[in-house]
Design a protein around this motif. Structure first.
Motif, PDB file in Angstrom:
ATOM      1  N   TYR A   1       0.769  -1.179  -0.017  1.00 37.43           N
ATOM      2  CA  TYR A   1       0.016   0.066  -0.151  1.00 37.43           C
ATOM      3  C   TYR A   1       1.001   1.328  -0.029  1.00 37.43           C
ATOM      4  CZ  TYR A   1       0.954  -0.342   4.951  1.00 37.43           C
ATOM      5  OH  TYR A   1       1.621  -0.557   6.254  1.00 37.43           O
ATOM      6  N   GLU A   2       2.081   1.050   0.757  1.00 36.29           N
ATOM      7  CA  GLU A   2       2.901   2.428   0.556  1.00 36.29           C
ATOM      8  C   GLU A   2       3.152   2.711  -0.671  1.00 36.29           C
ATOM      9  OE1 GLU A   2       5.719   1.626   3.374  1.00 36.29           O
ATOM     10  OE2 GLU A   2       6.495  -0.612   2.595  1.00 36.29           O
ATOM     11  N   TYR A   3       3.532   1.690  -1.606  1.00 32.01           N
ATOM     12  CA  TYR A   3       3.905   2.019  -3.038  1.00 32.01           C
ATOM     13  C   TYR A   3       2.847   2.489  -3.725  1.00 32.01           C
ATOM     14  CZ  TYR A   3       8.014  -1.013  -1.917  1.00 32.01           C
ATOM     15  OH  TYR A   3       9.126  -1.591  -1.219  1.00 32.01           O
TER      16      TYR A   3
ATOM     17  N   ASN B   1      -0.111   4.186  -2.551  1.00 32.70           N
ATOM     18  CA  ASN B   1      -0.629   5.326  -2.019  1.00 32.70           C
ATOM     19  C   ASN B   1      -0.265   6.789  -2.717  1.00 32.70           C
ATOM     20  OD1 ASN B   1      -2.043   7.334  -0.236  1.00 32.70           O
ATOM     21  ND2 ASN B   1      -1.122   6.661   1.346  1.00 32.70           N
ATOM     22  N   PRO B   2      -1.056   7.367  -3.272  1.00 33.50           N
ATOM     23  CA  PRO B   2      -0.685   8.660  -4.258  1.00 33.50           C
ATOM     24  C   PRO B   2      -0.163   9.798  -3.241  1.00 33.50           C
ATOM     25  CG  PRO B   2      -3.069   8.208  -4.385  1.00 33.50           C
ATOM     26  CD  PRO B   2      -2.608   7.259  -3.616  1.00 33.50           C
ATOM     27  N   PHE B   3      -0.577   9.983  -1.873  1.00 29.14           N
ATOM     28  CA  PHE B   3      -0.085  10.819  -0.844  1.00 29.14           C
ATOM     29  C   PHE B   3       1.308  11.160  -0.944  1.00 29.14           C
ATOM     30  CE2 PHE B   3       1.950  11.387   3.295  1.00 29.14           C
ATOM     31  CZ  PHE B   3       1.841  12.575   3.469  1.00 29.14           C
ATOM     32  N   PRO B   4       1.474  12.734  -1.357  1.00 32.68           N
ATOM     33  CA  PRO B   4       2.632  13.111  -1.499  1.00 32.68           C
ATOM     34  C   PRO B   4       3.360  13.435  -0.147  1.00 32.68           C
ATOM     35  CG  PRO B   4       1.263  14.583  -2.642  1.00 32.68           C
ATOM     36  CD  PRO B   4       0.455  13.668  -1.763  1.00 32.68           C
TER      37      PRO B   4
ATOM     38  N   LEU C   1      12.192  18.263  -3.034  1.00 32.72           N
ATOM     39  CA  LEU C   1      11.962  16.921  -3.002  1.00 32.72           C
ATOM     40  C   LEU C   1      10.912  16.324  -2.015  1.00 32.72           C
ATOM     41  CD1 LEU C   1      13.316  14.091  -3.976  1.00 32.72           C
ATOM     42  CD2 LEU C   1      14.602  13.837  -1.960  1.00 32.72           C
ATOM     43  N   TYR C   2       9.878  15.426  -2.831  1.00 33.17           N
ATOM     44  CA  TYR C   2       9.095  14.855  -2.168  1.00 33.17           C
ATOM     45  C   TYR C   2       8.836  13.345  -2.800  1.00 33.17           C
ATOM     46  CZ  TYR C   2       5.895  15.808  -6.269  1.00 33.17           C
ATOM     47  OH  TYR C   2       5.192  15.624  -7.283  1.00 33.17           O
ATOM     48  N   GLU C   3       8.036  12.289  -1.917  1.00 36.22           N
ATOM     49  CA  GLU C   3       7.785  11.135  -2.442  1.00 36.22           C
ATOM     50  C   GLU C   3       6.268  10.921  -2.514  1.00 36.22           C
ATOM     51  OE1 GLU C   3       9.964   8.525   0.216  1.00 36.22           O
ATOM     52  OE2 GLU C   3       8.803   8.821   1.874  1.00 36.22           O
ATOM     53  N   THR C   4       5.878   9.849  -3.409  1.00 30.52           N
ATOM     54  CA  THR C   4       4.562   9.646  -3.733  1.00 30.52           C
ATOM     55  C   THR C   4       4.340   8.429  -4.109  1.00 30.52           C
ATOM     56  OG1 THR C   4       2.665  10.345  -4.846  1.00 30.52           O
ATOM     57  CG2 THR C   4       4.532  10.713  -5.916  1.00 30.52           C
ATOM     58  N   GLY C   5       3.145   7.509  -3.666  1.00 30.69           N
ATOM     59  CA  GLY C   5       2.980   6.448  -4.415  1.00 30.69           C
ATOM     60  C   GLY C   5       2.672   6.567  -5.819  1.00 30.69           C
ATOM     61  N   ASN C   6       2.381   5.038  -6.558  1.00 33.35           N
ATOM     62  CA  ASN C   6       1.971   5.175  -7.921  1.00 33.35           C
ATOM     63  C   ASN C   6       0.716   4.113  -8.016  1.00 33.35           C
ATOM     64  OD1 ASN C   6       1.673   4.866 -10.577  1.00 33.35           O
ATOM     65  ND2 ASN C   6       3.439   4.074 -10.908  1.00 33.35           N
ATOM     66  N   PRO C   7      -0.379   4.684  -8.171  1.00 37.36           N
ATOM     67  CA  PRO C   7      -1.555   3.694  -8.072  1.00 37.36           C
ATOM     68  C   PRO C   7      -1.824   2.650  -9.088  1.00 37.36           C
ATOM     69  CG  PRO C   7      -2.139   6.055  -7.586  1.00 37.36           C
ATOM     70  CD  PRO C   7      -0.963   5.867  -7.984  1.00 37.36           C
TER      71      PRO C   7
ATOM     72  N   ASP D   1       8.110   2.614 -10.073  1.00 32.99           N
ATOM     73  CA  ASP D   1       7.524   2.742 -11.741  1.00 32.99           C
ATOM     74  C   ASP D   1       8.022   1.089 -12.055  1.00 32.99           C
ATOM     75  OD1 ASP D   1       6.009   3.252 -13.669  1.00 32.99           O
ATOM     76  OD2 ASP D   1       7.334   4.934 -14.042  1.00 32.99           O
ATOM     77  N   ASN D   2       7.143   0.660 -13.073  1.00 35.66           N
ATOM     78  CA  ASN D   2       7.527  -0.512 -13.547  1.00 35.66           C
ATOM     79  C   ASN D   2       8.606  -0.214 -14.818  1.00 35.66           C
ATOM     80  OD1 ASN D   2       4.405  -1.156 -12.878  1.00 35.66           O
ATOM     81  ND2 ASN D   2       5.722  -2.870 -12.612  1.00 35.66           N
ATOM     82  N   LEU D   3       9.642  -0.841 -14.811  1.00 34.89           N
ATOM     83  CA  LEU D   3      10.734  -0.415 -15.711  1.00 34.89           C
ATOM     84  C   LEU D   3      11.027  -1.186 -17.076  1.00 34.89           C
ATOM     85  CD1 LEU D   3      13.191   1.276 -13.263  1.00 34.89           C
ATOM     86  CD2 LEU D   3      11.317   2.445 -14.742  1.00 34.89           C
ATOM     87  N   GLY D   4      10.615  -2.481 -16.672  1.00 37.48           N
ATOM     88  CA  GLY D   4      10.891  -3.645 -17.787  1.00 37.48           C
ATOM     89  C   GLY D   4      11.402  -4.802 -17.132  1.00 37.48           C
ATOM     90  N   LYS D   5      12.532  -5.311 -17.716  1.00 39.86           N
ATOM     91  CA  LYS D   5      12.950  -6.748 -17.206  1.00 39.86           C
ATOM     92  C   LYS D   5      14.452  -6.671 -16.597  1.00 39.86           C
ATOM     93  CE  LYS D   5      14.419  -8.088 -21.956  1.00 39.86           C
ATOM     94  NZ  LYS D   5      14.633  -9.321 -22.700  1.00 39.86           N
ATOM     95  N   ASN D   6      14.686  -7.561 -15.820  1.00 37.05           N
ATOM     96  CA  ASN D   6      15.877  -7.712 -15.033  1.00 37.05           C
ATOM     97  C   ASN D   6      16.608  -9.167 -15.213  1.00 37.05           C
ATOM     98  OD1 ASN D   6      16.927  -8.114 -11.836  1.00 37.05           O
ATOM     99  ND2 ASN D   6      18.324  -6.615 -12.968  1.00 37.05           N
TER     100      ASN D   6
END
Length: 801
Positions: A559-561, A563-566, A573-579, A631-636
């Motif tokens: 949920y912390e990833y 949650n769009p709360f900034p 600098l701030y941090e926010t989630g990505n729904p 964020d989803n970036l591809g493959k690893n």
């Protein structure tokens, strides 16, 4: 999935190099009430040649396994706390591969007899590594420090635990996943008394019995639930001092009266530390942002654990466990910021920023479990029900004073309220069938509800108004239901375990303020698991065993990833989630080799698709402003190998050293542009123990990271060296430990980040160099003592006081 030539060759050698000479014998130890004798030490020696000896330790089912040659006679000797030594002559005849023995309770005063037995720090049990924490518990102040000192594990400065992957490991307590944020789990471990831990299980590739989440592996912390006889307990107090000081006091009481066992643990911890970060970030062709931050985090925590178990009949075992945590946490951050014009070396903007956080957190976990023993071979049915609740209430104050150009200060304040409910129920059925066939199956469903309410105001002079950018109301619901089946069978010298897990995931997120946004995820996935193990050869009397494991897993965004709360960090600098974050899937294959159940070598590869990680983006409208998100970036593709070795102890000195290499390659997109990134890093770790005399022990442990990596941050070389000296007094009931952690103050690093439009470099250090003293007093009936020497192959010894 493509396998490398190395994997293919190892697999062929693994299957084809078979031997049918030896067989596996399983010995089951119980007491008079048919209860398994857990942790008993067993020694087998050939009757014709007593110098050929084998050792094992009974597991939680009272089972121990040996690989023997048919037709030969062996002398068995088993010892355990509170039981008379068991001595039998045995042999493999008539195809019988399981023997059961009853150990007789020793009713004499245990102060009269001290049994000394070898017990390694780390052993390999099928697909997991079991760590006995006792050798390092006396030199640690909390559970997190124990994990940090386990060879091969790495804990970053934020409390995340890593095994053989750059993905964070999942933390379990008593076999149950902790549905908590990374910060909450780190706080729990830092305040969990080290004396409350019975063992730690490290599962780099967990079987189908475990949740498919956690491609980074599982660290399962098993807490003590009592002792075998009477009433015992301990009282611990201590402190350590760096730039700031930590103080703690804890007590544990255990009571066992026949078929009833109870325990109580209380712990108070007062901690303070600092975190210092310096960053340089160009945000345009001719502009450089220089930031210097210094953060202190004083906190006070009260932890309480209570458990009660009883056996109403010989076949039933019922357990109740409660854990309560109260945390009063604060942080004070001071930031100094400068913006310069690079071409002219001209200071354009200078300001200072202060951030004050205060959080009160309460957590509660209730576990109820029951076990039914179906037969004497180890077949059993277990049911487990867990409820967890946590509530965090926090306030935040921030302000910025402008020095150049000078102007009025601005700031703001806010309140943050998080509440989480989690509920899970699980059943497992295990059948021990003839011909060494074991079948396991089970069901599980887990529910979670998380709510976040934040309300912010901005302040400019005497003007205070609502801050609509940071004010949020977010709800998150999750339901994961699963079913699994797996079977294992021993064919000659080969152990085969295969299973599959089916998981259905339902996730719903709903933001009610400032706008009505939501996301929904519903999917069903299959997760296969295959495990092979066999004896490869025998060298100098020691069994060399090979393992091959394949597993598919999922990592879901928590949920912390989402949650769009900034969350405000500073004005730049701030941090926010990505729904919209999607889950990532990992396929792992690993081959490893152990000697006498002690892991020495492993090689593996992880293939991850839709990988998500922490990223930093630059604000399009305001280039000086950046934000952290996921964020989803591809493959690893990650390749790793691990090597451990030891000098077998010949007396007072024991030594082990290990190394691990990880190589990561990313292919995907970052800010809509192609991304290619690869980096290899080394980890070196070591453990030493020197017995100065019968009451004093000197121990040393340390690690070194070369070209480290944390997501896309490239780290400089760093490491730490810890030294501990302990001595026992008062008939060995009182233990005093002097400790020095990170002696040379090298557990800090420099970092660089060059991805997309973000280019940053800097350094980070924390209050890791600490000197301390811990005092532990054990009271009650004295128990047997064990040598917990790493890689100890010495023979069983007995001494009488």
């Amino acid at each position: 999935m493509k396998l490398s030539t190395l994997h293919f060759i190892f697999f062929c050698c693994f299957i084809l190099t078979r031997s049918s000479v030896a067989q596996t014998l399983t010995i089951r130890l119980t007491d008079g009430s048919n209860t398994p004798v857990i942790g008993a030490t067993l020694r087998l020696s050939e009757r014709a040649d007593s110098t050929k000896r084998m050792f094992s330790v009974a597991d939680t089912s009272g089972l121990a396994k040996f690989t023997l040659k048919p037709g030969k006679q062996y002398l068995l000797e088993a010892t355990s706390i509170g039981f008379k030594p068991l001595r039998k002559t045995i042999s493999l005849t008539g195809g019988k591969t399981t023997l059961a023995f009853v150990m007789e309770t020793d009713k004499r005063t245990l102060n009269e007899v001290v049994v000394t037995a070898p017990k390694p720090l780390m052993t390999q049990e099928d697909d997991k590594t079991v760590v006995d924490p006792e050798p390092i518990a006396a030199t640690s102040t909390n559970a997190m420090e124990i994990i940090e000192k386990i060879p091969g594990l790495f804990v970053d400065q934020d409390g995340n635990v890593y095994l053989n992957s750059t993905t964070v490991a999942t933390i379990y307590i008593n076999g149950r996943e902790q549905k908590m944020s990374a910060a909450d789990i780190a706080s729990l471990l830092k305040n969990l008394p080290p004396s409350s831990i019975a063992k730690i299980e490290v599962l780099r590739t967990p079987s189908a019995r475990f949740d498919a989440s956690g491609s980074g592996g599982v660290v399962n912390i098993i807490l003590k639930k009592g002792v075998k006889i009477g009433i015992t307990g301990s009282l611990n107090l201590g402190m350590n001092q760096g730039r700031y000081g930590n103080q703690f006091i804890s007590g544990t009481l255990n009571n066992n009266t026949g078929n009833r066992t109870s325990y109580l643990t209380l712990n108070y911890n007062r901690r303070n530390t600092y975190d210092q970060v310096e960053t340089d970030r160009p945000f345009s062709a001719d502009s450089l942002l220089n930031q210097r931050s210094f953060t202190t985090t004083p906190s006070q925590t009260i932890y309480s654990g209570f458990g009660f178990s009883f056996t109403p009949t010989k076949k039933w075992d019922i357990n109740f466990d409660d854990r309560l945590t109260f945390n009063d946490y604060q942080s004070f951050a001071d930031n100094h910021n400068q913006i310069s014009r690079i071409s002219e070396a001209l200071l354009v903007t200078e300001n200072t920023n202060t951030l004050r956080n205060k959080t009160t957190a309460f957590g509660f976990n209730q576990d109820i479990s029951a076990k039914y023993k179906i037969d004497t071979l180890g077949s059993e049915f277990t049911a487990d029900l867990t409820y967890g609740f946590s509530k965090n209430d926090g306030t935040q104050l921030f302000s910025t004073a402008y020095l150049k150009p000078a102007k009025g200060a601005i700031g703001g304040d806010g309140t943050i309220a998080n509440e989480r409910h989690s509920f899970s129920v699980r059943t497992d059925l295990k059948f021990q069938l003839p011909d060494k066939l074991v079948v396991e199956t089970g069901l599980k469903t887990a529910l979670q509800r998380f709510t976040n309410e934040t309300q912010y105001f901005s302040v400019n002079g005497a003007n205070r108004k609502p801050d609509t950018f940071r004010t949020r109301s977010f709800e998150y619901d999750e339901n994961i239901s699963a079913a699994y089946v797996q079977a294992s069978k021993t064919i000659d010298l080969i152990v085969i375990k295969a299973g599959v897990r089916l998981e259905n995931t339902v996730m719903n997120g709903h933001q009610r303020s400032p706008g009505d946004t939501s996301f929904h995820l519903r999917r069903t996935d299959l997760f296969p698991y295959v495990y092979l193990s066999r004896r490869v050869t025998k060298i100098a009397g020691y069994e060399l065993r090979g393992y091959l494991v394949y597993r598919r897993s999922i990592t879901r965004p928590v949920y912390e990833y989402l949650n769009p709360f900034p969350r405000y960090l500073d004005q730049y600098l701030y941090e926010t989630g990505n729904p919209t974050l999607r889950p990532q899937f990992t396929q792992n294959i690993e081959a490893n080799i152990s000697v006498q159940d002690r892991p020495i070598f492993a090689v593996g590869r992880n293939y991850t698709s839709d990988i998500f990680t922490n990223v930093v983006y630059q604000d399009v409208k305001n280039p000086s402003l950046a934000y952290r998100t996921y964020d989803n970036l591809g493959k690893n593709q990650e390749t790793y190998f691990r090597l451990m070795g030891a000098i077998p102890p010949g007396g007072k000195y024991f030594f082990v050293v290990g190394t691990q290499f990880n190589h990561n390659k990313y292919d995907g997109f970052y800010e809509g542009k192609p991304l290619t990134f690869q980096r290899g890093s080394w980890s070196i770790f070591t453990f030493h123990q020197l017995k100065l005399d019968t009451r004093s022990t000197l121990s040393l442990n340390g690690y070194l990271r070369l070209k480290g990596q944390l997501q896309f941050y490239e780290l400089s070389n760093f490491g730490a060296l810890n030294i501990n000296l302990n001595r026992r007094f008062l008939d060995r009931k009182l233990t005093v430990t002097l400790s020095a952690n990170d002696v040379f103050f090298t557990s800090n690093n420099q970092f660089t980040l060059k991805q997309g439009s973000i280019s940053a470099s800097g350094m980070r250090q924390s209050d890791t160099r600490r000197f301390g003293c811990t005092v532990v007093y054990n009271f009650g009936i004295r128990k047997k003592e064990e040598k917990t020497n790493m890689m100890n192959f010495e023979s069983l010894e007995k001494s009488v006081n």
